[in-house]
Design an enzyme around this catalytic site. Structure first.
Site, mmCIF file in Angstrom:
data_model
loop_
_atom_site.group_PDB
_atom_site.id
_atom_site.type_symbol
_atom_site.label_atom_id
_atom_site.label_comp_id
_atom_site.label_asym_id
_atom_site.label_seq_id
_atom_site.Cartn_x
_atom_site.Cartn_y
_atom_site.Cartn_z
ATOM 1 N N HIS A 72 0.863 -1.191 0.000
ATOM 2 C CA HIS A 72 0.000 0.000 0.000
ATOM 3 C C HIS A 72 0.889 1.228 0.000
ATOM 4 O O HIS A 72 1.739 1.376 0.886
ATOM 5 C CB HIS A 72 -0.888 0.012 1.252
ATOM 6 N N TYR A 200 -8.850 5.734 7.892
ATOM 7 C CA TYR A 200 -8.866 6.075 9.325
ATOM 8 C C TYR A 200 -9.910 7.180 9.484
ATOM 9 O O TYR A 200 -9.798 8.224 8.836
ATOM 10 C CB TYR A 200 -7.503 6.596 9.765
ATOM 11 N N PRO A 292 -3.204 0.692 18.926
ATOM 12 C CA PRO A 292 -2.943 0.156 17.583
ATOM 13 C C PRO A 292 -3.169 1.154 16.438
ATOM 14 O O PRO A 292 -2.911 0.846 15.294
ATOM 15 C CB PRO A 292 -3.893 -1.023 17.455
ATOM 16 N N LYS A 296 1.858 0.259 15.137
ATOM 17 C CA LYS A 296 3.261 0.236 15.570
ATOM 18 C C LYS A 296 3.578 -0.906 16.523
ATOM 19 O O LYS A 296 4.735 -1.111 16.878
ATOM 20 C CB LYS A 296 3.620 1.576 16.240
ATOM 21 N N TYR A 384 4.586 6.565 9.672
ATOM 22 C CA TYR A 384 3.667 5.465 9.362
ATOM 23 C C TYR A 384 4.388 4.340 8.605
ATOM 24 O O TYR A 384 4.230 3.164 8.949
ATOM 25 C CB TYR A 384 2.495 5.981 8.520
HETATM 26 P P1 FAS Z 1 2.596 -11.356 21.840
HETATM 27 O O1 FAS Z 1 1.703 -10.966 22.994
HETATM 28 O O2 FAS Z 1 2.030 -11.406 20.470
HETATM 29 O O3 FAS Z 1 3.206 -12.819 22.102
HETATM 30 C C1 FAS Z 1 3.642 -13.193 23.396
HETATM 31 C C2 FAS Z 1 3.562 -14.716 23.480
HETATM 32 O O4 FAS Z 1 4.078 -15.109 24.751
HETATM 33 C C3 FAS Z 1 2.124 -15.213 23.397
HETATM 34 O O5 FAS Z 1 2.029 -16.245 22.441
HETATM 35 C C4 FAS Z 1 1.831 -15.720 24.819
HETATM 36 O O6 FAS Z 1 0.984 -16.850 24.824
HETATM 37 C C5 FAS Z 1 3.231 -16.092 25.309
HETATM 38 N N1 FAS Z 1 3.394 -16.033 26.754
HETATM 39 C C6 FAS Z 1 2.871 -15.112 27.612
HETATM 40 N N2 FAS Z 1 3.256 -15.391 28.879
HETATM 41 C C7 FAS Z 1 4.023 -16.513 28.814
HETATM 42 C C8 FAS Z 1 4.709 -17.296 29.772
HETATM 43 N N3 FAS Z 1 4.674 -16.976 31.074
HETATM 44 N N4 FAS Z 1 5.391 -18.378 29.355
HETATM 45 C C9 FAS Z 1 5.434 -18.711 28.038
HETATM 46 N N5 FAS Z 1 4.811 -18.015 27.061
HETATM 47 C C10 FAS Z 1 4.114 -16.923 27.464
HETATM 48 N N6 FAS Z 1 -0.624 -4.200 16.818
HETATM 49 C C11 FAS Z 1 -0.819 -3.575 15.645
HETATM 50 O O7 FAS Z 1 0.156 -3.074 15.073
HETATM 51 N N7 FAS Z 1 -2.089 -3.497 15.083
HETATM 52 C C12 FAS Z 1 -3.181 -4.062 15.695
HETATM 53 O O8 FAS Z 1 -4.301 -3.981 15.184
HETATM 54 C C13 FAS Z 1 -3.015 -4.736 16.922
HETATM 55 N N8 FAS Z 1 -4.080 -5.334 17.556
HETATM 56 C C14 FAS Z 1 -3.877 -5.937 18.774
HETATM 57 C C15 FAS Z 1 -4.943 -6.557 19.477
HETATM 58 C C16 FAS Z 1 -4.727 -7.164 20.723
HETATM 59 C C17 FAS Z 1 -5.887 -7.806 21.475
HETATM 60 C C18 FAS Z 1 -3.440 -7.163 21.300
HETATM 61 C C19 FAS Z 1 -3.205 -7.797 22.665
HETATM 62 C C20 FAS Z 1 -2.383 -6.576 20.612
HETATM 63 C C21 FAS Z 1 -2.592 -5.971 19.344
HETATM 64 N N9 FAS Z 1 -1.551 -5.389 18.626
HETATM 65 C C22 FAS Z 1 -1.711 -4.765 17.445
HETATM 66 C C23 FAS Z 1 -0.225 -5.444 19.126
HETATM 67 C C24 FAS Z 1 0.309 -6.801 18.757
HETATM 68 O O9 FAS Z 1 0.293 -6.962 17.373
HETATM 69 C C25 FAS Z 1 1.662 -6.907 19.391
HETATM 70 O O10 FAS Z 1 2.437 -5.744 19.158
HETATM 71 C C26 FAS Z 1 2.402 -8.120 18.931
HETATM 72 O O11 FAS Z 1 1.585 -9.237 19.180
HETATM 73 C C27 FAS Z 1 3.717 -8.172 19.710
HETATM 74 O O12 FAS Z 1 4.235 -9.428 19.567
HETATM 75 P P2 FAS Z 1 4.976 -10.143 20.787
HETATM 76 O O13 FAS Z 1 5.929 -9.169 21.407
HETATM 77 O O14 FAS Z 1 5.480 -11.425 20.239
HETATM 78 O O15 FAS Z 1 3.856 -10.396 21.907
HETATM 79 C C1 PHB Z 2 -5.364 -4.048 11.007
HETATM 80 O O1 PHB Z 2 -5.578 -4.295 9.811
HETATM 81 O O2 PHB Z 2 -5.574 -4.874 11.923
HETATM 82 C C2 PHB Z 2 -4.810 -2.686 11.386
HETATM 83 C C3 PHB Z 2 -4.341 -1.866 10.373
HETATM 84 C C4 PHB Z 2 -3.847 -0.615 10.703
HETATM 85 C C5 PHB Z 2 -3.849 -0.199 12.020
HETATM 86 C C6 PHB Z 2 -4.325 -1.035 13.039
HETATM 87 C C7 PHB Z 2 -4.819 -2.285 12.712
HETATM 88 O O3 PHB Z 2 -3.391 1.041 12.321
#
Ligand code: FAS
Ligand code: PHB
Length: 389
Positions: A72, A200, A292, A296, A384
């Site tokens: 994009h 957005y 989100p 980032k 971005y």
């Molecule tokens: P993660 O949380 O993805 O992974 C951590 C892992 O560690 C998990 O699999 C968990 O099960 C495991 N874990 C936890 N405790 C443990 C323990 N004690 N022992 C062993 N394993 C353990 N970012 C965006 O850019 N756009 C979005 O739209 C967006 N939506 C999101 C929605 C939600 C609900 C959440 C929570 C986050 C969102 N994020 C979004 C942010 C997300 O993408 C994170 O930045 C990304 O998952 C980060 O990855 P990790 O650091 O690997 O953490």
């Molecule tokens: C998504 O597609 O999940 C998404 C895209 C852009 C954002 C946040 C979430 O800023």
């Protein structure tokens, strides 16, 4: 058991680090609390910066992303019935890749399993020992048996609710937090996206985001109350509300359908410092969280992994500890820039319960300035598409 790097957490941070280390012959063991299906069932981020695209290429896991992802070079910002486009290519010469975090994680699992990567699922009671001492090790239980991994380094990639951050003594840790008074209700629907680029939307009823995963899989979000639960929202109510928050032209052409996933994410800005304690290094959500809005979260986890991977490589290949000594400072420099951008973009696009009429005027002035000023657009676009590592 013994390994060079014990990685706690099998999300994108942990798996990307493990795969990159593998490409340099540096062995690791990943400990994941959940099952693989559970990890791959989480629907999260959707937009990848160039830095993460390059890391996936370096990890040898980019083929499917390039085949199925979408580049994009722009995005749309609407307020009321006004809408303007940010042209990333013209402003930065760069673009983003639209490819779900779930697919990134799936590609990493596939690569690790192909190369016999050591991943333990459904582990419990993970504990970090002697991180700041001479014999760092991790203990955990699996199938009722206690296990111990002796290692050179520990990567805390276990997300916001993990155990790694807590292993850094309170007297050493400094934490910074801002909790937003609303959440994001997100749905996934097997419908064509309403637009070929992301929209957005700042509307008087609250924020909305129109995103996608592919030409027949759309991802939509609306700002919602923290007291809401997904069950409070029927599909019809969600679609009705989304239509009221995006410009009429898009609302009239929106294709609706059953939600195949519906969840609410709370929004917070959070950073813990330092991101290193002895032989323990925090990566990704274990160290920082962003709203989100600016996409980032995953992308800042990727830059942490980039810094830590190169620091560990330098240590094993050149015997230099310079990278691991500067990891926390280097990672935090970029983390705070991502925090600022995510806070700024969220503040401009959401409706806050305690907003005054003046505050609303400031939001519109911010949007009008962004719409009309090239330098403002450049600054937004640079953040971005992703600031340099
Ligand atoms: P993660 O949380 O993805 O992974 C951590 C892992 O560690 C998990 O699999 C968990 O099960 C495991 N874990 C936890 N405790 C443990 C323990 N004690 N022992 C062993 N394993 C353990 N970012 C965006 O850019 N756009 C979005 O739209 C967006 N939506 C999101 C929605 C939600 C609900 C959440 C929570 C986050 C969102 N994020 C979004 C942010 C997300 O993408 C994170 O930045 C990304 O998952 C980060 O990855 P990790 O650091 O690997 O953490
Ligand atoms: C998504 O597609 O999940 C998404 C895209 C852009 C954002 C946040 C979430 O800023």
């Amino acid at each position: 058991m013994k390994t060079k790097v014990a990685i706690i957490g099998g999300g994108p941070s942990g798996m990307l680090l493990s795969q990159l280390l593998h490409t340099r012959g540096i062995d690791s063991i990943v400990l994941e609390r959940k099952t693989k299906d559970y990890v791959l069932g989480r629907i999260r981020a959707g937009v990848l910066e160039q830095g993460l695209v390059k890391l996936m290429e370096e990890a040898g896991c980019a083929d499917r992303m390039h085949a199925e992802g979408f580049t994009h070079d722009g995005a749309l910002i609407s307020y009321g019935d006004e809408m303007f486009r940010l042209d990333f290519s013209e402003l930065t010469g760069n673009f983003v890749m639209v490819y779900g975090q779930t697919e990134v994680t799936r590609d990493l699992y596939e690569a690790r399993e192909k190369t016999g990567g050591a991943i333990e699922f459904e582990v419990n009671d993970v504990a970090i020992h002697d991180a700041n001492g001479a014999a760092p090790h991790v203990t955990y239980t699996t199938q009722g048996k206690k296990r111990r991994i002796d290692c050179d380094f520990i990567a805390g990639c276990d997300g916001f609710h993990g155990v790694s951050r807590q292993a850094i003594p309170l007297e050493v840790r400094r934490e910074y937090e801002k909790v937003y008074p609303f959440g994001w209700l997100g749905i996934l629907s097997e419908t064509p996206p309403v637009n070929n680029e992301l929209i957005y939307a700042n509307s008087e009823r609250g924020f909305a985001l129109c995103s996608m995963r592919n030409e027949n899989l759309s991802r939509y979000y609306i700002q919602c109350s923290l007291s809401d639960s997904p069950d409070d929202w029927t599909d019809a109510a969600f679609w009705e509300e989304l239509k009221r928050r995006i410009p009429k032209a898009q609302a009239d052409t929106l294709v609706t359908g059953p939600a195949i996933e519906k969840s609410i994410a709370p929004l917070r800005s959070f950073v813990t410092e330092p991101m290193r304690w002895g032989r323990l290094f925090l990566c990704g959500d274990a160290a920082h969280i962003v709203p989100p809005t600016g996409a980032k979260g995953l992308n800042t986890a990727a830059s942490d992994v980039h810094y830590l991977y190169n620091a560990l490589r330098d240590c094993y290949e050149n015997g230099s500890e310079a990278g691991i000594d500067s990891y926390s400072e280097k990672a935090l420099k970029r983390v705070w820039k991502a925090e600022r951008f995510s806070w700024w973009f969220s503040s401009m696009m959401h409706r806050f319960p305690d907003q005054s009429e003046f505050d609303l005027k400031m939001q519109i002035a911010d949007l009008e300035f962004l719409r009309s000023n090239k330098a403002a657009q450049q600054a937004m676009a640079e953040n971005y598409v992703g600031l340099p590592y």
